[in-house]
Design an enzyme around this catalytic site. Sequence first.
Site, PDB file in Angstrom:
ATOM      1  N   LYS A  13      26.615  23.243  25.201  1.00 61.34           N
ATOM      2  CA  LYS A  13      27.298  22.221  25.984  1.00 61.34           C
ATOM      3  C   LYS A  13      28.691  21.740  25.190  1.00 61.34           C
ATOM      4  CE  LYS A  13      23.879  19.071  25.393  1.00 61.34           C
ATOM      5  NZ  LYS A  13      23.050  19.624  24.693  1.00 61.34           N
ATOM      6  N   ARG A  88      20.362  10.892  27.536  1.00 62.36           N
ATOM      7  CA  ARG A  88      19.084  11.801  26.858  1.00 62.36           C
ATOM      8  C   ARG A  88      17.756  11.226  27.294  1.00 62.36           C
ATOM      9  NH1 ARG A  88      22.245  14.718  22.441  1.00 62.36           N
ATOM     10  NH2 ARG A  88      21.242  16.112  21.613  1.00 62.36           N
TER      11      ARG A  88
HETATM   12  P1  AMP Z   1      23.805  16.445  19.400  1.00 63.36           P
HETATM   13  O1  AMP Z   1      25.187  16.818  18.477  1.00 63.36           O
HETATM   14  O2  AMP Z   1      24.064  16.116  20.830  1.00 63.36           O
HETATM   15  O3  AMP Z   1      22.842  17.721  19.152  1.00 63.36           O
HETATM   16  O4  AMP Z   1      23.123  15.204  18.757  1.00 63.36           O
HETATM   17  C1  AMP Z   1      22.435  15.411  17.567  1.00 63.36           C
HETATM   18  C2  AMP Z   1      21.601  14.184  17.228  1.00 63.36           C
HETATM   19  O5  AMP Z   1      22.243  12.890  17.547  1.00 63.36           O
HETATM   20  C3  AMP Z   1      20.403  14.115  18.066  1.00 63.36           C
HETATM   21  O6  AMP Z   1      19.369  14.839  17.679  1.00 63.36           O
HETATM   22  C4  AMP Z   1      19.986  12.668  18.143  1.00 63.36           C
HETATM   23  O7  AMP Z   1      19.203  12.390  17.063  1.00 63.36           O
HETATM   24  C5  AMP Z   1      21.266  12.152  18.179  1.00 63.36           C
HETATM   25  N1  AMP Z   1      21.731  11.606  19.431  1.00 63.36           N
HETATM   26  C6  AMP Z   1      22.782  12.225  20.101  1.00 63.36           C
HETATM   27  N2  AMP Z   1      23.126  11.872  21.251  1.00 63.36           N
HETATM   28  C7  AMP Z   1      22.041  10.884  21.402  1.00 63.36           C
HETATM   29  C8  AMP Z   1      21.492  10.186  22.668  1.00 63.36           C
HETATM   30  N3  AMP Z   1      22.122  10.275  23.773  1.00 63.36           N
HETATM   31  N4  AMP Z   1      20.369   9.409  22.765  1.00 63.36           N
HETATM   32  C9  AMP Z   1      19.710   9.608  21.318  1.00 63.36           C
HETATM   33  N5  AMP Z   1      19.931  10.301  20.384  1.00 63.36           N
HETATM   34  C10 AMP Z   1      21.163  10.951  20.489  1.00 63.36           C
END
Ligand code: AMP
Length: 212
Positions: A13, A88
């Site tokens: 993404k 999410r």
């Molecule tokens: P990402 O970089 O999008 O893979 O996000 C890394 C981590 O940030 C995730 O595993 C969650 O712990 C937290 N996180 C990011 N976006 C969200 C969201 N929309 N809701 C909850 N936790 C989030």
Amino acid sequence: MKIIFLGAPGAGKGTLAEIVSKKYDIPTISTGNIIRESLKNGTEMGLKAKSFIEAGKLVPDEVVIGIIKERLAKGDCEKGFILDGFPRTIPQAEALEEMGVVIDKVVDIEVSEDIITYRMSGRRVCAQCGSSYHIADKKPKVDGVCDNCGGELVQRSDDKPETVRDRLAVYHEQTEPLIGFYEGKGNLKKVYCQNDLAENTAAVFKALEEKA
Ligand code: AMP
């Protein structure tokens, strides 16, 4: 153009959002990047999020909804934006609607679990600006150094195999139901991104340019 990129962690993404963001001249808003930045700066929000991120769990809805509200109020979002990693959960998607945000297109990036594991284990990110690379498929010009800002490239602690398994389980349980949620609204496009970056990018632009 207001766009959501849905998809499992490691589906690509962030990489695809960066390309679309440049072409459409709209910002990418990555809740993951915002949270990691707060963690690095030791802010109160960063401290609240720390244990969840490290365990591969989702940060509580009210925290991320607060982050998004604040970010979408900034002037650079007026022309549109790409949401990468938000919503999410169903309550997060409902909160977006309650804010009055009308989404034009939801792109669901579909990738097999084998490819996801391969992408996440080889992913390296810039410790300074958050740009994403891959040790085999998206190498920086200079080994270990970010092309954009010269920062050091590191492996995210939540990209370690044990945490990846937990993050995928969380995805299936809490995020995948959003596919049905947005299918019901009629603005979701599924895009299979199993190929190389050029083909995946072309497929995403095709989905964005087609009528929903
Ligand atoms: P990402 O970089 O999008 O893979 O996000 C890394 C981590 O940030 C995730 O595993 C969650 O712990 C937290 N996180 C990011 N976006 C969200 C969201 N929309 N809701 C909850 N936790 C989030």
